[in-house]
Design a protein around this motif. Structure first.
Motif, mmCIF file in Angstrom:
data_model
loop_
_atom_site.group_PDB
_atom_site.id
_atom_site.type_symbol
_atom_site.label_atom_id
_atom_site.label_comp_id
_atom_site.label_asym_id
_atom_site.label_seq_id
_atom_site.Cartn_x
_atom_site.Cartn_y
_atom_site.Cartn_z
ATOM 1 N N GLY A 103 5.372 -3.901 -5.472
ATOM 2 C CA GLY A 103 4.788 -4.467 -4.265
ATOM 3 C C GLY A 103 5.111 -5.938 -4.127
ATOM 4 O O GLY A 103 5.700 -6.551 -5.013
ATOM 5 N N VAL B 35 1.267 -4.405 -0.746
ATOM 6 C CA VAL B 35 2.450 -4.670 0.074
ATOM 7 C C VAL B 35 1.993 -5.439 1.303
ATOM 8 O O VAL B 35 1.106 -4.983 2.031
ATOM 9 N N LEU C 70 8.904 0.891 -4.254
ATOM 10 C CA LEU C 70 7.784 1.028 -5.175
ATOM 11 C C LEU C 70 8.123 2.046 -6.247
ATOM 12 O O LEU C 70 8.811 3.037 -5.977
#
Length: 117
Positions: free
Chosen positions: A9, A113, A20
């Motif tokens: 992230g 994120v 990811l």
């Protein structure tokens, strides 16, 4: 028991990409489903993408064509490649494993994120 550890992230500009990763350890099998969920501030956790035995995948409508989920069964790792990210993609992304026989869910701690310019 299954333990999950997410990584990858961070902060990305709109239109950018992130990948990811989620490494699973413990009693996990290739027949177990693995997936990614996300939870934005003030919203409920939602499914982003999942991959099941044989490689069957499903995606949220909002990410179709931009995100790709994949898994490496030898490494017990699931990935989420996110392209063309949008600000509404800002959320904590959680890795999930669902045991095929018991339907028990295991969750990682999440990775943030942030999509912003």
């Amino acid at each position: 028991q299954v333990q999950l550890a997410e990584s990858g992230g961070g902060l990305v500009q709109p239109g950018g990409s992130l990948r990811l990763s989620c490494a699973a350890s413990g009693r996990i099998f290739s027949t177990d489903a693995m997936g990614w969920y996300r939870q934005a501030p003030g919203k409920q956790r939602e499914l982003v993408a999942a991959i099941r035995s044989g490689g069957t995948t499903n995606y949220a409508d909002s990410v179709k064509g931009r995100f790709t989920i994949s898994r490496d069964n030898a490494e017990n790792t699931v990935y989420l490649q996110m392209n063309s990210l949008k600000p509404e993609g800002t959320a904590v992304y959680y890795c999930n494993v669902q045991k095929v026989l018991t339907r028990t869910n295991y969750w990682g701690r999440g990775t943030l994120v942030t999509v912003a310019s």
